[in-house]
Design a protein around this motif. Sequence first.
Motif, PDB file in Angstrom:
ATOM      1  N   ALA A 146       6.456 -60.004 -36.363  1.00  0.00           N
ATOM      2  CA  ALA A 146       5.289 -59.963 -35.472  1.00  0.00           C
ATOM      3  C   ALA A 146       4.107 -60.765 -36.013  1.00  0.00           C
ATOM      4  O   ALA A 146       3.342 -61.351 -35.241  1.00  0.00           O
ATOM      5  CB  ALA A 146       4.880 -58.518 -35.236  1.00  0.00           C
ATOM      6  N   ALA A 147       3.953 -60.844 -37.332  1.00  0.00           N
ATOM      7  CA  ALA A 147       2.823 -61.580 -37.904  1.00  0.00           C
ATOM      8  C   ALA A 147       2.884 -63.068 -37.566  1.00  0.00           C
ATOM      9  O   ALA A 147       1.881 -63.778 -37.673  1.00  0.00           O
ATOM     10  CB  ALA A 147       2.762 -61.393 -39.414  1.00  0.00           C
ATOM     11  N   THR A 174       1.479 -56.054 -31.262  1.00  0.00           N
ATOM     12  CA  THR A 174       1.172 -57.461 -31.571  1.00  0.00           C
ATOM     13  C   THR A 174       2.006 -58.393 -30.693  1.00  0.00           C
ATOM     14  O   THR A 174       1.493 -59.368 -30.134  1.00  0.00           O
ATOM     15  CB  THR A 174       1.465 -57.745 -33.067  1.00  0.00           C
ATOM     16  N   ILE A 210       6.851 -56.598 -39.161  1.00  0.00           N
ATOM     17  CA  ILE A 210       5.636 -57.413 -39.299  1.00  0.00           C
ATOM     18  C   ILE A 210       5.952 -58.694 -40.076  1.00  0.00           C
ATOM     19  O   ILE A 210       5.703 -59.796 -39.609  1.00  0.00           O
ATOM     20  CB  ILE A 210       4.520 -56.620 -40.023  1.00  0.00           C
TER      21      ILE A 210
END
Lengths: 308, 303
Positions: free
Chosen positions: B92-93, B141, B117
Amino acid sequence: MSNPLLDYPERHYGMDHDRYNWSMLQDREPIFWPENKPLALWININLQHFPLSGEKPQAAPPGALTMPYPDLRHYTLRDYGNRVGIYRLLREIERAKATVSFAISGALTEHRPTLIEHLKSLPFEWLGHSWNMLCMQAGAVEPNRELRWITQTKAALEQAGDRRIAGWFSPGRLQTKQTPELLAQAGFKYHCDWVNDELPYKFNTDSGSLICLPSSLELDDVFVLSQNLHSEDSLEEQIKDAADALISEAQATSSGRLLCLNFHPWMMGQPHRIGTFRRILRYLLTNKGDLVWNASPSMIIEASGVHP
Amino acid sequence: MKTELDLYDYWAYRDRPKIEWPNGAKLAFWVAPNIEFYELNPPENPFRKPWPHPYPAVPGYSIRDYGNRVGHQRQMALLDKYGIRGSISLSAALCDHHPEIIDLCLERDWEFFSHGIYNTRYSYGLTEAEEREMIEDAMATIEKATGKRPAGYLAPALSHSDHTVDLFAEAGGIYTCDLFHDDQPTPVKTRSSKRFVSIPYSLELNDTIAFVVQKMEPRRYAQTIMRAFDELLAEGEQSGTVMCIPTHNYQVSCPHRIRAFEEALEYITGHSDVWVTTGREIAEYYLEHYYDTAQSTIEEARR
């Protein structure tokens, strides 16, 4: 207190460090190589000195000695590259009229001066490859010690070769946290250690910027043959496939691509492998000769138009 | 710790009710590019070391960065050529670091499912509440960046806890890629009793497993894919099967591998009785048409 495993201090646009800017290769301005050839080809030969004993580094390089002292089998097999293998490779390089570069352990100027003298007579670029294969730039190396490896190697190669050395190729492509700063301080222009791109790009250090000319780990002869345990025929096929894929991509996108190859005389200079080396050169420089610009690393960087 | 996994019931791969994919297809085929972000300097996790080399782990980090800088667009062009929409297993980052990649995939109507993430952050060492927070962070996100809440989950770096699948179902997911027990979708039991399924991903056909663990030569990988395809297509005559190729933009997109991979994709998409689709579409179709029958058959078999 919140769990540090859920703390993300570098979660933002771009990279999670400041060594270089984020950019996708396909989104950059097109690159045109000389004669508008679609593929530039950099062939590097690693000439390495593996001492029979010495302090063990924090990470071993590919090909490191592994047996209890004295490890005759590995010492002599690596030395084979510097006495026999390299001359076999040079014969094929000359036949194919190939342009190569040499990344050289500085210690070879002391231990194998005859080899260095011969290399000096050839029209090829040299790169620093640390002092020897125990001088690994990995983990917590004291900065002054690492700087000494770098400057000593540069001075020895410049003196023995009567030339300036601009490029650095760390053994095992490893770096400490200060390697880029030390290379800039020592006057280097480029390094080849981050394999994150297929074209040269600007690399930041606190002591001025460098260029990174990414070498290819994935097509390195030692990686393919002794780590992946692929056959020689597969190595040849993979290199041909890579050249063909990059040429088609360059033609489809009207922008030059770059193929980097890396060979070790102690690996590729064996009698059962030299034919593979010969066929690779023939394919790239004869069969695909009209499409391939074979040049030195410094020429490739210059033609790429990337500046520090 | 449990001694046996209780996420699904044993269900023999014979005499199952017939699955038929849309337009009479026998095989549902999907490609799952993992688009990941590995951190150069992640916090130390007591249960797993992110990098084999001391900081900075240049070899591991830089080849993964290559995937995003060079490999992604190369793989995308290849999937475009064969009319394949990717189902992205997404760190997700990456929505924060590399939104350009998200935009390119959105333009192509690719699916985004959650892969945590960062691939240098694991489910290990988290309390249940912390793992819930991490799963929700990734969901939110990705939803914010793509406009759609993810339907699927592949836990980051395949790291799990006893609660991972339960938590993901509770966060609104409908399928997991973390179970390798079957070549067809199967119902998965979660504590919330939601309608939730496993969609066959594959470790055996995963390019990283093939190239790094099995050390396959590129053409052997292509041959492996084609053999699996031939078999699953033939078996799909009895009851529809699923085949997934999980990829990584730093593996299959390397110029020395992409030709062989292309040969496999060309072969597969040259067949007419194949449903070339995404993970979410397989999960939704199965939930709508076959989940209830499967549940009752499994219960019957248990009695």
